[in-house]
Scaffold this motif. Structure first.
Motif, PDB file in Angstrom:
ATOM      1  N   ALA A 187       0.836  -1.201   0.000  1.00 43.79           N
ATOM      2  CA  ALA A 187       0.000   0.000   0.000  1.00 43.79           C
ATOM      3  C   ALA A 187       0.869   1.249   0.000  1.00 43.79           C
ATOM      4  N   VAL A 188       0.456   2.265  -0.720  1.00 48.58           N
ATOM      5  CA  VAL A 188       1.253   3.491  -0.816  1.00 48.58           C
ATOM      6  C   VAL A 188       1.037   4.398   0.395  1.00 48.58           C
ATOM      7  N   ASN A 189      -0.015   4.153   1.152  1.00 47.78           N
ATOM      8  CA  ASN A 189      -0.279   4.896   2.400  1.00 47.78           C
ATOM      9  C   ASN A 189      -0.762   3.897   3.446  1.00 47.78           C
ATOM     10  N   ASP A 190      -0.581   4.250   4.712  1.00 48.03           N
ATOM     11  CA  ASP A 190      -1.348   3.573   5.745  1.00 48.03           C
ATOM     12  C   ASP A 190      -2.413   4.548   6.238  1.00 48.03           C
ATOM     13  N   ALA A 191      -3.325   4.067   7.071  1.00 49.38           N
ATOM     14  CA  ALA A 191      -4.470   4.880   7.464  1.00 49.38           C
ATOM     15  C   ALA A 191      -4.051   6.146   8.198  1.00 49.38           C
ATOM     16  N   ALA A 192      -3.086   6.029   9.108  1.00 50.87           N
ATOM     17  CA  ALA A 192      -2.647   7.193   9.887  1.00 50.87           C
ATOM     18  C   ALA A 192      -1.850   8.156   9.027  1.00 50.87           C
ATOM     19  N   GLY A 193      -0.959   7.614   8.192  1.00 57.32           N
ATOM     20  CA  GLY A 193      -0.134   8.476   7.343  1.00 57.32           C
ATOM     21  C   GLY A 193      -0.961   9.267   6.353  1.00 57.32           C
ATOM     22  N   PHE A 194      -2.032   8.650   5.854  1.00 58.76           N
ATOM     23  CA  PHE A 194      -2.929   9.355   4.936  1.00 58.76           C
ATOM     24  C   PHE A 194      -3.547  10.567   5.625  1.00 58.76           C
ATOM     25  N   LEU A 195      -4.028  10.375   6.851  1.00 58.32           N
ATOM     26  CA  LEU A 195      -4.633  11.492   7.566  1.00 58.32           C
ATOM     27  C   LEU A 195      -3.637  12.603   7.845  1.00 58.32           C
ATOM     28  N   GLU A 196      -2.394  12.235   8.104  1.00 60.50           N
ATOM     29  CA  GLU A 196      -1.374  13.249   8.376  1.00 60.50           C
ATOM     30  C   GLU A 196      -1.204  14.203   7.199  1.00 60.50           C
ATOM     31  N   LEU A 197      -1.389  13.696   5.989  1.00 61.82           N
ATOM     32  CA  LEU A 197      -1.266  14.554   4.806  1.00 61.82           C
ATOM     33  C   LEU A 197      -2.338  15.644   4.789  1.00 61.82           C
ATOM     34  N   PHE A 198      -3.450  15.405   5.472  1.00 62.55           N
ATOM     35  CA  PHE A 198      -4.583  16.342   5.468  1.00 62.55           C
ATOM     36  C   PHE A 198      -4.644  17.191   6.741  1.00 62.55           C
ATOM     37  N   THR A 199      -3.579  17.177   7.534  1.00 57.76           N
ATOM     38  CA  THR A 199      -3.616  17.835   8.841  1.00 57.76           C
ATOM     39  C   THR A 199      -4.034  19.297   8.744  1.00 57.76           C
ATOM     40  N   ASP A 200      -3.555  20.002   7.740  1.00 58.30           N
ATOM     41  CA  ASP A 200      -3.852  21.434   7.596  1.00 58.30           C
ATOM     42  C   ASP A 200      -4.952  21.701   6.577  1.00 58.30           C
ATOM     43  N   THR A 201      -5.690  20.651   6.199  1.00 61.50           N
ATOM     44  CA  THR A 201      -6.710  20.796   5.164  1.00 61.50           C
ATOM     45  C   THR A 201      -7.995  20.110   5.608  1.00 61.50           C
ATOM     46  N   PRO A 202      -8.869  20.793   6.344  1.00 59.66           N
ATOM     47  CA  PRO A 202     -10.145  20.182   6.725  1.00 59.66           C
ATOM     48  C   PRO A 202     -10.884  19.657   5.494  1.00 59.66           C
ATOM     49  N   THR A 203     -11.285  18.403   5.567  1.00 60.36           N
ATOM     50  CA  THR A 203     -11.747  17.675   4.384  1.00 60.36           C
ATOM     51  C   THR A 203     -13.020  16.908   4.686  1.00 60.36           C
ATOM     52  N   LEU A 204     -13.856  16.727   3.663  1.00 60.15           N
ATOM     53  CA  LEU A 204     -15.030  15.877   3.769  1.00 60.15           C
ATOM     54  C   LEU A 204     -14.585  14.443   3.493  1.00 60.15           C
ATOM     55  N   MET A 205     -14.483  13.631   4.542  1.00 60.27           N
ATOM     56  CA  MET A 205     -14.035  12.252   4.432  1.00 60.27           C
ATOM     57  C   MET A 205     -15.254  11.339   4.283  1.00 60.27           C
ATOM     58  N   THR A 206     -15.327  10.643   3.163  1.00 60.89           N
ATOM     59  CA  THR A 206     -16.515   9.862   2.839  1.00 60.89           C
ATOM     60  C   THR A 206     -16.364   8.407   3.248  1.00 60.89           C
ATOM     61  N   HIS A 207     -17.410   7.884   3.841  1.00 62.53           N
ATOM     62  CA  HIS A 207     -17.579   6.496   4.292  1.00 62.53           C
ATOM     63  C   HIS A 207     -17.054   6.302   5.719  1.00 62.53           C
ATOM     64  N   VAL A 208     -15.748   6.154   5.920  1.00 63.83           N
ATOM     65  CA  VAL A 208     -15.158   6.071   7.267  1.00 63.83           C
ATOM     66  C   VAL A 208     -15.779   4.916   8.074  1.00 63.83           C
ATOM     67  N   VAL A 209     -16.299   3.914   7.381  1.00 61.70           N
ATOM     68  CA  VAL A 209     -16.998   2.813   8.049  1.00 61.70           C
ATOM     69  C   VAL A 209     -16.053   2.005   8.934  1.00 61.70           C
ATOM     70  N   GLN A 210     -14.804   1.834   8.471  1.00 63.00           N
ATOM     71  CA  GLN A 210     -13.868   0.939   9.152  1.00 63.00           C
ATOM     72  C   GLN A 210     -12.905   1.678  10.086  1.00 63.00           C
ATOM     73  N   ALA A 211     -13.175   2.945  10.374  1.00 63.00           N
ATOM     74  CA  ALA A 211     -12.268   3.728  11.215  1.00 63.00           C
ATOM     75  C   ALA A 211     -12.289   3.243  12.658  1.00 63.00           C
ATOM     76  N   GLN A 212     -11.126   3.298  13.293  1.00 64.89           N
ATOM     77  CA  GLN A 212     -10.966   2.934  14.695  1.00 64.89           C
ATOM     78  C   GLN A 212     -10.953   4.203  15.555  1.00 64.89           C
ATOM     79  N   PRO A 213     -11.089   4.070  16.884  1.00 59.47           N
ATOM     80  CA  PRO A 213     -11.158   5.262  17.739  1.00 59.47           C
ATOM     81  C   PRO A 213      -9.989   6.220  17.562  1.00 59.47           C
ATOM     82  N   THR A 214      -8.776   5.713  17.371  1.00 58.29           N
ATOM     83  CA  THR A 214      -7.636   6.625  17.194  1.00 58.29           C
ATOM     84  C   THR A 214      -7.780   7.451  15.918  1.00 58.29           C
ATOM     85  N   GLU A 215      -8.350   6.847  14.891  1.00 57.10           N
ATOM     86  CA  GLU A 215      -8.545   7.578  13.634  1.00 57.10           C
ATOM     87  C   GLU A 215      -9.699   8.563  13.751  1.00 57.10           C
ATOM     88  N   LEU A 216     -10.736   8.197  14.477  1.00 52.81           N
ATOM     89  CA  LEU A 216     -11.822   9.150  14.709  1.00 52.81           C
ATOM     90  C   LEU A 216     -11.322  10.354  15.493  1.00 52.81           C
TER      91      LEU A 216
END
Length: 405
Positions: A238-267
């Motif tokens: 995989a070119v990203n992991d779940a946490a690393g992907f979110l880090e790329l958006f740290t300064d960019t509030p984004t509409l994240m679609t689905h998020v069905v499989q997110a864990q508490p740390t990701e929420l």
């Protein structure tokens, strides 16, 4: 000037009675009808016999138009099964969905009370139709591609499509940026697209943790995505992991679609960065992805919206239907409070997330409104009945005018 006198008005907090609305392109005032008629004696008066409700037009924050020709072509029940069928049938579906198909799809949304929508555009083939739509449109130009060697070419194509959308000159049309997903976009490409979004102040969206297959691929480079990437792209990781992907958006509030499989740390990370979640109940069910935990989103103070996704993973672009499905999908959540939250998720909350001046019957907001005929006197239970009974529209307004189509 027009004064509309309904039996009640739907607000973000409930039902308001004994008030009317004066409007032109925007809502000028909300007050008792006698007050408004004294203030605007020459206004046209709209009032109906029998009970009626005035509510904001619905906002669909996430729809794909380009595969709207699909009805029975694609396979449902499992995300990868569906994805393989999309790849196999892509050319036929795109060719089958020309301008007439796109216009019909946009008209379907309007007939269902959707007065604004966020269109996720992978190829730009839907630009002309979206530009001509009667609704307000946030047009998300999507970047996709997980191979570093292709990043420059894909970025150039993205910029061309973005420039084409920015050339559209009409009120209510806004260019925006979409990043497909953690598994499908190389971080170098994500960084460049987000830099454009930040520099130009554009709304952004992305798919995130939609399926169990995505979760397993991002976490362990295993699961159903492993043969998919190996066979199609000779890609083993995989070119990203779940946490690393979110880090790329740290300064960019984004509409994240689905998020069905997110864990508490990701929420927690989503909340900390100010992201918004888009819930697509029908799509999640048809693709076998499970149901999002709305109570967990709210426990993390995450705003969530409701969207339809596209006709590649839905049978109708109908937010009333989507909200009704959600009522039954989230069976542990109290019914009436959930109905109220769902209605806010496609009106006031969606407008804020998409940066649109609508979504509420309030002074200064665009006069995007639905005037519904009821079969009962409005009450505190009306938000629930709106989702269960599907009342007919007497009029639909966008910027104070009833659009054709």
């Amino acid at each position: 000037m027009t004064i509309l006198i309904p039996s009640a008005i739907l607000t973000p907090t409930g039902i308001m009675t004994e008030h009317a609305v004066a409007f032109e392109e925007t809502i000028v005032a909300v007050a008792p009808s006698d007050t408004l008629q004294a203030r605007f004696p020459d206004a046209d008066i709209l009032e109906a016999e029998g009970p009626t409700l005035l509510m904001p037009g619905l906002i669909n924050p996430h729809v794909h138009l380009e595969f709207s020709a699909n009805k029975t072509t694609l396979k449902y029940g499992n995300f990868l099964t569906w994805l393989y069928s999309v790849i196999e049938e892509r050319e036929a579906l795109v060719n089958a969905c020309g301008r007439e198909c796109l216009d019909r799809t946009i008209a379907m949304m309007l007939s269902n009370g959707i007065t604004a929508f966020g269109a996720i555009s992978s190829h730009g083939l839907d630009l002309e139709a979206a530009a001509a739509a009667p609704q307000k449109v946030v047009f998300f130009n999507e970047v996709i591609g997980s191979q570093a060697a292709m990043a420059d070419a894909l970025y150039g194509d993205f910029l061309q499509r973005l420039d084409a959308s920015k050339s559209v000159e009409r009120p209510g049309f806004f260019s925006a940026v979409a990043v497909h997903s953690p598994y499908s976009v190389h971080p170098a490409l994500i960084k460049r697209a987000l830099r454009v979004a930040r520099d130009e102040g554009l709304v952004t969206t992305a798919h995130y943790l939609e399926s169990p297959a995505e979760r397993e691929w991002l976490d362990r480079n295993e699961g159903e995505f492993k043969p998919f990437f190996h066979e199609l792209l000779q890609q083993e990781y995989a070119v990203n992991d779940a946490a690393g992907f979110l880090e790329l958006f740290t300064d960019t509030p984004t509409l994240m679609t689905h998020v069905v499989q997110a864990q508490p740390t990701e929420l927690e990370a989503l909340s900390r960065a100010g992201h918004t979640v888009i819930h697509c109940p029908v799509s999640n069910r048809l693709l076998g992805n499970g149901a999002i935990d709305l109570d967990a989103l709210e426990a993390h103070e995450l705003t969530w919206l409701t969207g339809t996704d596209g006709l590649s993973s839905n049978y109708a672009l109908d937010l009333f239907e989507e909200m009704k499905i959600a009522l039954f999908m989230h069976s542990e959540t109290p019914l009436l409070p959930l109905a109220r939250r769902l209605l806010n998720s496609v009106t006031v909350d969606a407008a804020k997330a998409l940066r649109l001046n609508c979504g509420e019957i309030a002074e200064g907001k665009a006069a995007d409104m639905l005037w519904l005929e009821l079969d009962h006197t409005p009450s505190d239970d009306t938000p629930l009945h709106l989702l269960l009974q599907r009342y007919p529209f007497r009029r639909i307004f966008i910027d104070g005018i009833s659009p054709k189509g």
